[in-house]
Design an enzyme around this catalytic site. Structure first.
Site, mmCIF file in Angstrom:
data_model
loop_
_atom_site.group_PDB
_atom_site.id
_atom_site.type_symbol
_atom_site.label_atom_id
_atom_site.label_comp_id
_atom_site.label_asym_id
_atom_site.label_seq_id
_atom_site.Cartn_x
_atom_site.Cartn_y
_atom_site.Cartn_z
ATOM 1 N N ASN A 146 -2.432 17.774 -3.036
ATOM 2 C CA ASN A 146 -3.500 17.274 -2.141
ATOM 3 C C ASN A 146 -4.857 17.775 -2.743
ATOM 4 O OD1 ASN A 146 -2.085 15.912 0.033
ATOM 5 N ND2 ASN A 146 -1.712 18.042 0.829
ATOM 6 N N HIS B 184 8.260 11.804 -4.737
ATOM 7 C CA HIS B 184 9.096 12.886 -4.105
ATOM 8 C C HIS B 184 9.010 14.363 -4.863
ATOM 9 C CE1 HIS B 184 12.598 14.585 -2.303
ATOM 10 N NE2 HIS B 184 13.619 14.150 -3.253
ATOM 11 N N HIS C 109 -0.761 9.099 4.394
ATOM 12 C CA HIS C 109 -1.263 8.851 3.210
ATOM 13 C C HIS C 109 -0.887 7.282 3.029
ATOM 14 C CE1 HIS C 109 -1.632 12.783 1.594
ATOM 15 N NE2 HIS C 109 -0.505 13.271 2.357
#
Length: 701
Positions: free
Chosen positions: A147, A338, A74
């Site tokens: 995603n 996170h 990413h």
């Protein structure tokens, strides 16, 4: 270079009085003003540079250290700020504060990204796209890290290094950049069948989105909502774009990489700057705990979806992105997501991939951002008060006072544990028993049924694009054994798919066999995700040159602009063109600098003298042919219809030689002279709203 010129001094004096708080004299990091920055301090005009030049040393030291490690995956991304607001209280199934009050807007920062390539790779590669959202809630930061695919390539996080090593460039030559068409990935895929479902998504058009604004997002994992009574509910998260889900086709994606490698990033930035704020609806699939084992797959398996026909997606709120970052590095590059950043009312499940991500993300940020204080960087800083006993370390920006341990009496016992008033985070109480073993659950062993479900849910044109993608990707694989082994795996998904792929890559066709999987989920097809019918922000090209019927251009341009589309006039050269009426018409871009792949539709106006103004221009003809082949709407007016006749689209009805509007599979024509009428405008808008028209016959090449 000498001292600054008088012009530069005047410019600086004016800048110092500007409203911008950054305007003012140049200084060092210590605030010392600098009068000259073009030459180093030297012993004489041609002498050696002196090390006492503290400004030189500071400037070069900063430059030498201004790069931080890029993300392992990413790395290439784009971000924006916005807000989220719920439609109604979700207290029935979660006590998360930001999901309770429709009148409360929660600030967010969203980062979109590709996965495989480095920061310098292109936007439109075939790849998964990251869709990570940071909610700055009143109870602390919540990160929904997802995603644009609802499934992942592996089931257990211990395989993540293997998968990433396989998909990254080949270790001996660092090739290819930002691509999955190479030996190591397909070797891994052919030996690890749990990858097949996500690979099917990767081979579909979902892997090459038209825009971040037209891209779905998914939380991937099964999470858990917890309400105020402590009752848990399994939840899957879905982001659905208001503009619909639209993709490029592979030919376009490859050309975009050369024409505009920043295609998706530029699109997001420009839309927000223009006030066309992207919007997504947040939906959830809710599964009561007592139904955990009611499916023919395991809810904790990240390679599986819950078909929407079994559990509908319930809309619970909307997100709008309305502000671009002010500094890419400070915000988009330093934002730290996170999966372990959760708030009361949202908890984890025992998904083994999710558990690994909860470790890996934090570990990564410690390295990439230089230490444990990365949460103090403004883009990561929560709006909720922070009171901890953590101290010191790299980049500590807080000035702490008092004690730094608990319990204590010298600090009045503060900060103390939160009370029992229900505001503190409490982990969901779940009984867990079992021996310590390294073994995958039997419920995780089905690797083929949902890959088949996805393929069978596609329209014919989507299936053909998937076949073409497999042929392209495997055609780049040098090891024929890997090609053949992958086809063998595909045969377990669908025999016709495997046969079609084998015929294109030079390996034996698999033996005929009955495909055991017959299920479909129409909600998975792009045809079911066209959006609200709006053409807002669609990019429309109008091809013009000297002699163009300016009245036609003006009337259609005004109609499309009123619908929210962005219309640009393209000509063989920049500047202006002279219309048939003698008036000049401003050109937005020169044809050699753009391409059809950068636009969503094309209009060819004519000229009143009966000659199509662009018919002799090869760039214009190439532009129209490309748009037609890619299924995009094509409009033509007056003598411009003759341009389409040159292409000879077999079986498409045109209005050449007749009068009136004809709309046939996204080709809208009206050979009548004069300005375009309302009927043509309506038909052209409807063709653009449909996005693509894949049922067209071919054209002459």
């Amino acid at each position: 270079m000498g001292a600054p010129s008088e012009d530069r001094k005047q410019y600086q004096r004016e800048a110092f009085h500007a409203d911008d708080p950054a305007a003012g004299p140049l200084t060092t990091d210590q605030g010392v003003e600098v009068d000259h920055t073009d030459d180093s301090l030297a012993a004489g005009e041609r002498g050696p540079t002196l090390m006492e030049d503290f400004h030189f040393r500071e400037k070069l030291t900063h430059f030498d250290h201004e790069r931080i490690p890029e993300r392992v995956v990413h790395a290439r991304g784009a971000g924006a700020y916005g807000y989220f607001e719920p439609y109604e209280s979700c207290a029935e199934f979660t006590r998360a504060a930001f999901l309770q009050d429709p009148s409360v807007r929660t600030p967010v920062f969203v980062r979109f990204s590709t996965v495989q390539g480095p920061k310098g790779s292109a936007d439109t590669v075939r790849d998964v796209r990251g869709f990570a959202t940071k909610f700055y809630t009143s109870e602390g930061n919540y990160d929904l890290v997802g995603n644009n695919f609802p499934v992942f390539f592996i089931q257990d996080g211990i395989k993540f290094p293997d998968f990433v090593h396989a998909v990254k460039p080949e270790p001996h030559n660092d090739i290819p950049t930002g691509a999955s068409a190479h030996d190591t990935l397909w070797d891994f895929v052919s030996l690890q069948p749990e990858t097949l479902h996500a690979i099917m998504w990767l081979m579909s058009d979902r892997a090459i989105p038209r825009s971040y604004r037209m891209m779905q997002g998914f939380g991937v994992h099964t999470f858990r909502f917890v309400n105020a009574e402590g009752r848990g509910t399994f939840v899957k998260f879905h982001w659905k774009p208001k503009l619909g889900v639209h993709s490029l086709v592979w030919d376009e994606a490859q050309e975009c990489q050369g024409r505009d490698p920043d295609f998706n990033r530029r699109d997001l930035w420009d839309a927000i700057e223009a006030g066309e704020y992207p919007e997504w609806e947040l939906g959830v699939q809710l599964v009561p705990e007592e139904d955990e084992f009611a499916f023919d797959f395991d809810l904790l398996d990240a390679t599986k979806i819950i078909p929407e026909e079994q559990v509908p997606v319930r809309p619970i709120g909307r997100m709008v992105l309305d502000r671009n970052p002010e500094n890419f590095f400070a915000e988009t590059e330093q934002v730290a997501f996170h999966t372990g950043n959760v708030v009361p009312g949202i908890d984890f499940t025992n998904d083994p991939l999710l558990q690994a991500r909860n470790f890996s993300y934090l570990d990564t940020q410690l390295i990439r951002l230089g230490g444990p204080n990365f949460s103090q960087i403004p883009v990561n800083r929560p709006v909720a008060p922070v009171r901890t006993n953590q101290r010191d370390g790299y980049h500590q920006s807080a000035i702490h006072r008092g004690t730094n341990y608990f319990p204590n009496s010298l600090g009045g016992g503060c900060p103390a544990h939160a009370g029992v008033d229900g505001h503190a985070y409490t982990h969901y109480a779940e009984r867990v028993d079992g021996a310590k073993i390294r073994k995958r659950s039997e419920s995780f062993q089905d690797h083929y049924s949902q890959a088949a479900l996805f393929f069978h849910s596609m329209t014919d044109w989507e299936k053909q694009h998937i076949v073409d993608a497999y042929r392209f990707e495997l055609g780049k694989v040098g090891a024929m054994t890997v090609r053949a082994r992958t086809v063998e795996q595909l045969a377990k998904v669908d025999g016709e798919l495997a046969t079609a792929v084998a015929r294109g890559i030079g390996v034996p066709e698999p033996a005929a066999q009955e495909t055991p999987y017959k299920q479909e989920s129409p909600a998975l097809s792009l045809d079911a995700l066209r959006g609200d019918g709006s053409i807002r922000t669609r990019q429309i090209a109008v091809l013009v040159t000297d002699g163009v019927d300016a009245a036609q251009v003006t009337s259609v341009r005004e109609t499309l602009a009123a619908e929210g589309a962005i219309v640009e006039a393209l000509a063989p050269a920049d500047g202006t063109v002279k219309g048939a009426d003698g008036e000049t018409y401003t050109v937005d871009r020169a044809l050699p600098t753009v391409a059809s792949v950068l636009y969503d539709a094309v209009l060819v106006p004519g000229g009143p003298d009966g000659t199509p103004p662009v018919a002799e221009d090869p760039d214009a003809l190439r532009f129209v042919r490309s748009a037609y082949l890619h299924g995009k709407p094509v409009g033509a007016l007056g003598s411009g219809v003759e341009v389409l006749s040159v292409l000879q689209p077999q079986g498409v009805e045109l209005s050449a030689g007749s009068r009136g509007v004809i709309a046939d599979r996204g080709v809208v024509t009206d050979a009548s002279p004069g300005a375009a009428g309302a009927e043509f405008a309506r038909a052209f808008v409807a063709a653009i709203a449909a996005h693509r028209h894949w049922d067209r016959p071919p054209v002459r090449h």
